[in-house]
Scaffold this motif. Structure first.
Motif, PDB file in Angstrom:
ATOM      1  N   LEU A  48       0.680  -1.252  -0.026  1.00 46.75           N
ATOM      2  CA  LEU A  48      -0.056   0.071  -0.025  1.00 46.75           C
ATOM      3  C   LEU A  48       0.791   1.283  -0.028  1.00 46.75           C
ATOM      4  O   LEU A  48       0.553   2.142  -0.698  1.00 46.75           O
ATOM      5  N   HIS A  49       1.980   1.206   0.762  1.00 50.83           N
ATOM      6  CA  HIS A  49       2.815   2.492   0.801  1.00 50.83           C
ATOM      7  C   HIS A  49       3.352   2.597  -0.544  1.00 50.83           C
ATOM      8  O   HIS A  49       3.348   3.904  -1.002  1.00 50.83           O
ATOM      9  N   ALA A  50       3.764   1.623  -1.423  1.00 53.35           N
ATOM     10  CA  ALA A  50       4.220   2.094  -2.748  1.00 53.35           C
ATOM     11  C   ALA A  50       3.213   2.770  -3.555  1.00 53.35           C
ATOM     12  O   ALA A  50       3.399   3.405  -4.469  1.00 53.35           O
ATOM     13  N   LEU A  51       1.868   2.006  -3.377  1.00 52.93           N
ATOM     14  CA  LEU A  51       0.873   2.752  -4.408  1.00 52.93           C
ATOM     15  C   LEU A  51       0.362   3.973  -4.003  1.00 52.93           C
ATOM     16  O   LEU A  51      -0.267   4.812  -4.781  1.00 52.93           O
ATOM     17  N   VAL A  52       0.272   4.255  -2.673  1.00 58.49           N
ATOM     18  CA  VAL A  52      -0.477   5.544  -1.984  1.00 58.49           C
ATOM     19  C   VAL A  52       0.398   6.708  -2.132  1.00 58.49           C
ATOM     20  O   VAL A  52      -0.089   7.899  -2.202  1.00 58.49           O
ATOM     21  N   SER A  53       1.818   6.415  -2.257  1.00 53.45           N
ATOM     22  CA  SER A  53       2.762   7.604  -2.166  1.00 53.45           C
ATOM     23  C   SER A  53       3.163   8.229  -3.184  1.00 53.45           C
ATOM     24  O   SER A  53       3.171   7.543  -4.269  1.00 53.45           O
ATOM     25  N   ALA A  54       3.469   9.495  -3.160  1.00 48.74           N
ATOM     26  CA  ALA A  54       4.007  10.311  -4.374  1.00 48.74           C
ATOM     27  C   ALA A  54       5.545  10.057  -4.452  1.00 48.74           C
ATOM     28  O   ALA A  54       5.971   9.655  -3.291  1.00 48.74           O
ATOM     29  N   LEU A  55       6.109   9.775  -5.708  1.00 47.32           N
ATOM     30  CA  LEU A  55       7.374   9.650  -5.781  1.00 47.32           C
ATOM     31  C   LEU A  55       8.196  10.829  -4.952  1.00 47.32           C
ATOM     32  O   LEU A  55       7.726  11.991  -5.094  1.00 47.32           O
ATOM     33  N   ASP A  56       9.447  10.653  -4.989  1.00 44.86           N
ATOM     34  CA  ASP A  56      10.333  11.788  -4.500  1.00 44.86           C
ATOM     35  C   ASP A  56      10.806  12.758  -5.421  1.00 44.86           C
ATOM     36  O   ASP A  56      11.991  12.909  -5.901  1.00 44.86           O
ATOM     37  N   ASP A  57       9.784  13.491  -5.930  1.00 42.32           N
ATOM     38  CA  ASP A  57      10.025  14.506  -6.854  1.00 42.32           C
ATOM     39  C   ASP A  57       8.959  15.412  -6.669  1.00 42.32           C
ATOM     40  O   ASP A  57       7.651  15.447  -7.049  1.00 42.32           O
ATOM     41  N   ASP A  58       9.382  16.794  -6.258  1.00 43.28           N
ATOM     42  CA  ASP A  58       8.405  18.002  -6.085  1.00 43.28           C
ATOM     43  C   ASP A  58       8.274  18.857  -6.908  1.00 43.28           C
ATOM     44  O   ASP A  58       7.573  19.961  -7.111  1.00 43.28           O
TER      45      ASP A  58
END
Length: 730
Positions: free
Chosen positions: A353-363
């Protein structure tokens, strides 16, 4: 019970857009506070005075119950509707066609209003989900878990009620299918104030969000709750994700808080169009077709609710199985495929779930993205059908090298994140949160096909080259005793696909002629001109003897091997030499087996960092962990390899500094070399796709040295980031 705040975000709600249906547009006014809809029934909405009015709530075509009015001084009727759970439940399905929340005057279908859910304002404040607390129903949810894929079980503790014991009805609603239709999927009765009670209700999908509605005998809503990710519960596919996050996974407060954090991340990243994983690529070469990721529940949840494309990256060799698996996947046209980030998984894994719900490290904005690195690979390994150990794995991933080091002909069991961006040199982002959960069928040591993979078309198990390793290889053997019998080892070297250039022996005998006749015969018959012998000092340590052999060797690659080791796979030298000559690699080794009566058992496959102590003097603790189960058929970085079987490029071996002469034990010699190699910027690779039989019973592993004295500039970050970290969860 009480309701859960959506995403744990505490903020004042903007007034929800209220589109009133004809014939009357003035019968109801709506305001909103932090977690409620305040609906005021005006005089125009008052029909009759015989009974207090009630407001009916439904989502789409599914009626949930009614809310009774609270009389106010001005004569209007006020309805307070808990809105957080409703809002979250609808928002979770908004990209597949959100059903609206509809309010109507109970018994007067002509007076109705459709309430679309507003987009939440951006905020960093967060309030934990509280579906474990007691609420107006007089019940406290003490525990909940998945009894099966189709059943949710809840345990309640009764509390004192003003009205005494009261029978309540608990209904569960889910979004069924890919059309966002809300359906009642289960129902059960509860008694408030009667003590402990267990209720079992049905589920349509064990991964989809569940809206729980408690009503009394008059269908009055007593509480609204949402369980956004039921797979986090005990018995769910993602339950061990909680264990890996080091939370009390059986505590309802922690389960609720993690659920709220995930819900918040998911809704916020979608609202701001943050970069997330767009697709899942499945390597199905080793698939059986019955893996969890191919079930209808998982596929519907991934492609529908989570909005992720699922497709095969590599198909099984069996054509019928390939057709079967392809028929299970939703059809995605080439024009519909999104370029961008993807998660590559073996068929036995599901994304966390963490992989699917999180935004990648790119602002950065999507049109002007910055480059990011995939970083380390972190995932969980659990047995699928048994109650064996569950492990958390965090593996450094060096692009280019790690892909080439994996066994050919098999699915790479290591999940990998492809960000769709170029990878900058000299920059690493370490990811410690798990990206996937592997559900493996534990391999038994009685499986000869996995122990001795002899049937590949290529002479190499790790590379796709059509010819074996062609550079020179020197095999270095240190004889501990004049009676050591190396005949089995020499015989196994004779049949290697990459033939050794020379055999360098170091022993206490004055010459080769003083060795046992069986050893002399084996050497002279297999390698009549390639044997070099050097006398060792009887008081010298094993590290000194092996370093002496390495100094005398002329080959580009050095292979250190114990006299009692036997290379059972004819491709061992080829594969180890190929790994050792990769850029940035200091040493390479294989999985060692040992004899256990009439069968073979696991001995070791690399040393892993187990702990760092400063209690008395600084010391590192290492351990040989059962990677035959955790990292089966894979190549991975370790803290150190054993010199019972280890390959190293000679120039790298000399640059690192050869083996230490300070230690007597083999394990300390090996660990000292591995630590120095990592400090010099190299990796040590080990592969369970290669096997050899060792005479030793096990690989011990505690290194007790003066770290500050021997390594005054010890870089602990580099040590951890260059080593696979294994943590046993149960």
């Amino acid at each position: 019970m009480t309701e859960i705040d959506d995403a744990g975000i505490a903020e004042p709600l903007t007034a929800m857009a209220l589109s009133l249906d004809p014939p009357d547009s003035g019968w109801l006014s709506v305001d909103a506070d932090e977690d409620r809809l305040l609906c005021r029934l005006t005089t125009a909405g008052r029909i009759g005075n015989d009974a207090p009015p009630a407001l009916s709530i439904q989502i789409g075509r599914q009626r949930l119950g009614v809310v009774r009015c609270q009389p106010v001084l001005d004569g209007d009727a006020l309805f307070a509707i808990p809105s957080a759970a409703l809002r979250s439940f609808v928002r979770l399905s908004e990209h597949v066609g959100p059903p609206s929340v509809r309010l109507s005057l109970d018994g007067q279908p002509d007076l109705s209003a459709s309430v679309p859910v507003d987009t939440l304002c951006e905020t960093d404040s967060r309030r934990p989900a509280a579906f474990y607390e007691s609420g107006g129903s007089g019940l406290k949810l003490a525990d909940l878990w998945l009894a099966s894929d189709a059943q949710l079980r809840l345990r309640f503790e009764g509390s004192a009620s003003d009205t005494g014991d009261e029978t309540l009805n608990l209904a569960a609603y889910q979004i069924v299918g890919r059309t966002a239709a809300v359906r009642e999927v289960g129902r059960g009765d509860l008694t408030s104030g009667s003590g402990l009670g267990i209720c079992t209700i049905g589920l349509a999908n064990p991964l989809g969000p569940v809206l729980l509605v408690a009503t009394d005998a008059e269908l009055t809503i007593r509480s609204l709750n949402i369980i956004p990710f039921p797979s986090l519960l005990r018995g769910g596919l993602h339950h061990w994700e909680l264990r890996a996050a080091a939370v009390a996974a059986d505590d309802m407060r922690d389960v609720a808080n993690v659920s709220a954090a995930y819900l918040s991340a998911f809704l916020r990243s979608r609202h701001h169009q943050a970069r997330r994983i767009d697709a899942i690529q499945i390597d199905a070469r080793d698939a059986a077709g019955n893996e969890s990721i191919f079930t209808g529940a998982v596929l519907d949840w991934l492609t529908g609710l989570m909005g992720v494309a699922v497709r095969l990256d590599r198909e099984p060799a069996d054509d019928e199985l390939a057709e079967h698996i392809a028929s299970l996947l939703p059809h995605t046209g080439e024009e519909e495929r999104k370029p961008g980030s993807s998660l590559s998984l073996p068929a036995d894994a599901i994304p966390t779930l963490h992989a699917l719900v999180s935004a990648l490290d790119d602002d950065s904005p999507k049109e002007m993205p910055s480059r990011v690195d995939s970083g380390a690979c972190a995932y969980i390994v659990q047995p699928r059908f048994s109650k064996g150990a569950v492990w958390s794995v965090c593996m450094p991933w060096r692009p280019g090298v790690m892909e080439a080091a994996q066994p050919i002909g098999h699915a790479c069991g290591i999940p990998r994140l492809n960000t769709g961006r170029a990878i900058p040199s000299g920059r690493t982002i370490v990811r410690t949160r798990s990206m996937a959960i592997r559900q493996i069928d534990l391999l038994t040591m009685a499986d000869p096909a996995r122990l001795f993979p002899m049937g590949a078309a290529s002479p190499s198990v790790l590379t796709g080259q059509s010819e074996p390793f062609s550079a020179s290889i020197s095999v270095c053997i240190a004889l501990d005793s004049i009676t050591d019998n190396v005949a089995p080892l020499i015989d196994s070297l004779r049949f290697q696909s990459a033939r050794p250039t020379e055999i360098v022996l170091v022993g206490t005998a004055s010459s080769l002629d003083e060795l046992p006749p069986t050893t002399q015969h084996a050497l002279r018959s297999a390698f009549p001109k390639e044997v070099r012998y050097r006398v060792r000092d009887p008081s010298a340590t094993r590290g000194t003897a092996l370093s002496d052999a390495a100094e005398q060797a002329s080959g580009e690659v050095l292979v250190f091997v114990s006299p009692s080791t036997v290379l059972t796979d004819r491709r061992t030298l080829d594969a180890l030499a190929s790994l050792a000559t990769m850029e940035g690699i200091a040493s390479a080794s294989a999985m060692l087996l040992r004899a256990l009566g009439d069968r073979l058992g696991f001995c070791g496959a690399g040393y892993f960092l187990a702990g760092l102590s400063f209690s008395t003097s600084p010391a590192l603790a290492y351990e040989a962990l059962p990677t035959d189960e955790v990292l089966a058929m894979a190549t991975y970085p370790v803290a150190a390899n054993t010199s019972l079987l280890m390959a190293s490029r000679k120039r790298v071996f000399q640059k690192v500094g050869a083996f230490s002469s300070e230690y007597q034990s083999t394990s300390n010699i090996d660990i000292d070399f591995g630590l120095r190699a990592i400090q010099a910027g190299y990796l040590n690779l080990c592969s369970t796709a290669l096997t050899a039989i060792a005479g030793e019973t096990a690989l011990p592993g505690t290194l007790d040295i003066d770290l500050l004295g021997r390594f005054p500039r010890l870089d602990l970050d580099r040590l951890v980031e260059s080593t696979t970290i294994l943590r046993r969860l149960k």
